[in-house]
Design a protein around this motif. Structure first.
Motif, PDB file in Angstrom:
ATOM      1  N   MET A   1       4.062 -10.168  11.959  1.00  0.00           N
ATOM      2  CA  MET A   1       4.048  -9.637  10.602  1.00  0.00           C
ATOM      3  C   MET A   1       3.222 -10.529   9.663  1.00  0.00           C
ATOM      4  N   TYR A   2       2.777  -9.928   8.576  1.00  0.00           N
ATOM      5  CA  TYR A   2       1.913 -10.575   7.600  1.00  0.00           C
ATOM      6  C   TYR A   2       2.674 -11.654   6.836  1.00  0.00           C
ATOM      7  N   ALA A   3       2.203 -12.900   6.863  1.00  0.00           N
ATOM      8  CA  ALA A   3       2.849 -13.995   6.139  1.00  0.00           C
ATOM      9  C   ALA A   3       2.307 -14.030   4.715  1.00  0.00           C
ATOM     10  N   VAL A   4       3.157 -13.796   3.724  1.00  0.00           N
ATOM     11  CA  VAL A   4       2.720 -13.721   2.327  1.00  0.00           C
ATOM     12  C   VAL A   4       3.450 -14.779   1.509  1.00  0.00           C
ATOM     13  N   ASN A   5       2.899 -15.970   1.514  1.00  0.00           N
ATOM     14  CA  ASN A   5       3.424 -17.057   0.689  1.00  0.00           C
ATOM     15  C   ASN A   5       4.942 -17.067   0.628  1.00  0.00           C
ATOM     16  N   ALA A   6       5.495 -16.991  -0.612  1.00  0.00           N
ATOM     17  CA  ALA A   6       6.939 -17.161  -0.800  1.00  0.00           C
ATOM     18  C   ALA A   6       7.639 -15.881  -1.226  1.00  0.00           C
ATOM     19  N   LEU A   7       7.102 -14.721  -0.876  1.00  0.00           N
ATOM     20  CA  LEU A   7       7.789 -13.471  -1.193  1.00  0.00           C
ATOM     21  C   LEU A   7       9.088 -13.384  -0.406  1.00  0.00           C
ATOM     22  N   GLU A   8      10.188 -13.123  -1.107  1.00  0.00           N
ATOM     23  CA  GLU A   8      11.485 -12.952  -0.452  1.00  0.00           C
ATOM     24  C   GLU A   8      11.780 -11.475  -0.203  1.00  0.00           C
ATOM     25  N   TRP A   9      11.536 -10.660  -1.221  1.00  0.00           N
ATOM     26  CA  TRP A   9      11.682  -9.206  -1.116  1.00  0.00           C
ATOM     27  C   TRP A   9      10.446  -8.568  -1.731  1.00  0.00           C
ATOM     28  N   LEU A  10       9.865  -7.620  -1.031  1.00  0.00           N
ATOM     29  CA  LEU A  10       8.758  -6.833  -1.563  1.00  0.00           C
ATOM     30  C   LEU A  10       9.197  -5.375  -1.552  1.00  0.00           C
ATOM     31  N   ASN A  11       9.278  -4.781  -2.741  1.00  0.00           N
ATOM     32  CA  ASN A  11       9.692  -3.383  -2.914  1.00  0.00           C
ATOM     33  C   ASN A  11       8.528  -2.606  -3.516  1.00  0.00           C
ATOM     34  N   LEU A  12       8.225  -1.452  -2.964  1.00  0.00           N
ATOM     35  CA  LEU A  12       7.174  -0.608  -3.513  1.00  0.00           C
ATOM     36  C   LEU A  12       7.696   0.786  -3.780  1.00  0.00           C
ATOM     37  N   THR A  13       7.242   1.361  -4.883  1.00  0.00           N
ATOM     38  CA  THR A  13       7.539   2.756  -5.165  1.00  0.00           C
ATOM     39  C   THR A  13       6.282   3.444  -5.689  1.00  0.00           C
ATOM     40  N   ARG A  14       6.137   4.694  -5.328  1.00  0.00           N
ATOM     41  CA  ARG A  14       5.099   5.534  -5.924  1.00  0.00           C
ATOM     42  C   ARG A  14       5.645   6.072  -7.243  1.00  0.00           C
ATOM     43  N   HIS A  15       4.764   6.327  -8.197  1.00  0.00           N
ATOM     44  CA  HIS A  15       5.170   6.921  -9.472  1.00  0.00           C
ATOM     45  C   HIS A  15       5.892   8.253  -9.269  1.00  0.00           C
ATOM     46  N   GLY A  16       6.637   8.679 -10.277  1.00  0.00           N
ATOM     47  CA  GLY A  16       7.277   9.984 -10.231  1.00  0.00           C
ATOM     48  C   GLY A  16       6.256  11.109 -10.228  1.00  0.00           C
ATOM     49  N   GLU A  17       6.736  12.306  -9.924  1.00  0.00           N
ATOM     50  CA  GLU A  17       5.839  13.464  -9.920  1.00  0.00           C
ATOM     51  C   GLU A  17       5.082  13.545 -11.240  1.00  0.00           C
ATOM     52  N   SER A  18       3.766  13.747 -11.162  1.00  0.00           N
ATOM     53  CA  SER A  18       2.933  13.859 -12.358  1.00  0.00           C
ATOM     54  C   SER A  18       2.462  15.289 -12.551  1.00  0.00           C
ATOM     55  N   THR A  19       1.974  15.577 -13.750  1.00  0.00           N
ATOM     56  CA  THR A  19       1.398  16.901 -13.977  1.00  0.00           C
ATOM     57  C   THR A  19       0.173  17.103 -13.100  1.00  0.00           C
ATOM     58  N   GLY A  20      -0.492  16.003 -12.742  1.00  0.00           N
ATOM     59  CA  GLY A  20      -1.635  16.082 -11.840  1.00  0.00           C
ATOM     60  C   GLY A  20      -1.223  16.474 -10.432  1.00  0.00           C
ATOM     61  N   ASN A  21      -0.082  15.954  -9.956  1.00  0.00           N
ATOM     62  CA  ASN A  21       0.419  16.361  -8.639  1.00  0.00           C
ATOM     63  C   ASN A  21       0.646  17.866  -8.596  1.00  0.00           C
TER      64      ASN A  21
END
Length: 229
Positions: A1-21
Motif C-alpha cells: 500500500m501507498y505510504a503517505v507520511n503521517a496520515l492516520e485516517w484518510l476519508n473521501l467523499t464526492r459532492h452531493g448531487e448537483s444540478t449538473g448531474n
C-alpha cells in the motif's frame, strides 16, 4: 500500500448531487450533443437532493468515534463541493479546520467541456478515435487533463497531510486516490472507474502497519431515503 507520511485516517467523499448531474443524465438519455448546463463547471450548485445527501453525510461523520473524526477538511474550490462541506460540517459537534485546495478540483475536459459522449463523437470524431487508441487513462483532450494528470496533483497533496483528514471532492479524484493509495495498475483503476462514485458516498483508509489500508469504498449505506447519482 501507498505510504503517505503521517496520515492516520484518510476519508473521501464526492459532492452531493448537483444540478449538473441531473442535466447531464437527462442529456445523455435524450442523446443530445450538449449537456445544457449554463454555468461554468466551477459554479454548478447542489440540487435539493444533493443538500439532503450532504446533511446525511454530516450525520455519518458525527457518529464516528472521537479518535476517527477528521481534524482537517480539504475541499475542492467548486461551489458544489464547498456547499457539500458546509452543510455536512454543520452537523458535527465540533469544528474541524477547513482548507480549500485547487488540486482537488474536477478533471478539466478542455475543448470537450459541455458535450455529451454523443456530441463528442459527432463534433470531434478524431478525438473519440484518439481516446480509443490511447485508452481512457492517458487520453488528454485538447486543453484538458488525463486521468494520469490527476495522479500528479494528488501525490503532492497527500504527502503534505498528517492526522485525520476528510477530502470533499469529485468522482475522478476519489477514483484516482484509490489508484495511489492501493497502488493499482492502469487496468485495475479503469475497472474501478466503471462503477460510478455515488454522490456523498464515503471512502475510508486508515494507517496500519505503516501503510494506509482500505476500510470502505463508495459506501452509501447512510444515505437511506436520499437520491444518489
Amino acid at each position: 500500500m501507498y505510504a503517505v507520511n503521517a496520515l492516520e485516517w484518510l476519508n473521501l467523499t464526492r459532492h452531493g448531487e448537483s444540478t449538473g448531474n441531473v442535466a447531464s443524465i437527462a442529456a445523455h438519455e435524450a442523446e443530445r450533443e450538449e449537456n445544457g448546463i449554463a454555468q461554468r463547471d466551477a459554479d454548478i450548485p447542489l440540487s435539493d437532493a444533493g443538500r439532503e445527501q450532504a446533511a446525511l453525510l454530516g450525520r455519518r461523520l458525527a457518529a464516528l468515534p472521537e479518535d476517527e473524526r477528521p481534524a482537517l477538511v480539504l475541499v475542492s474550490p467548486y461551489v458544489r463541493t464547498r456547499d457539500t462541506a458546509r452543510i455536512a460540517l454543520d452537523q458535527l459537534p465540533y469544528a474541524p479546520r477547513v482548507r480549500v485546495d485547487e488540486r482537488l478540483r474536477d478533471r478539466d475536459q478542455g475543448v470537450l467541456e459541455g458535450l455529451t459522449w454523443h456530441g463528442i463523437r459527432r463534433r470531434f470524431p478524431e478525438e473519440a478515435e484518439r481516446k480509443r487508441r490511447l485508452g481512457k487513462f492517458y487520453y488528454r483532450a485538447p486543453g484538458g487533463e488525463s486521468w494520469a494528470d490527476l495522479a500528479l496533483r494528488l501525490r503532492s497533496l497527500y504527502h503534505e497531510q498528517s492526522g485525520r483528514v476528510l477530502v470533499v471532492t469529485h468522482d475522478a479524484i476519489v477514483v484516482m486516490t484509490r489508484y495511489l493509495v492501493e497502488e493499482l495498475t492502469e487496468e485495475q483503476v479503469m475497472a474501478v472507474e466503471k462503477t460510478p462514485v455515488a454522490n456523498c458516498s464515503l471512502s475510508r483508509w486508515r494507517r496500519a502497519d505503516g501503510r494506509l489500508q482500505p476500510v470502505a469504498y463508495n459506501d452509501t449505506s447512510f444515505l437511506t431515503g436520499a437520491s444518489a447519482r
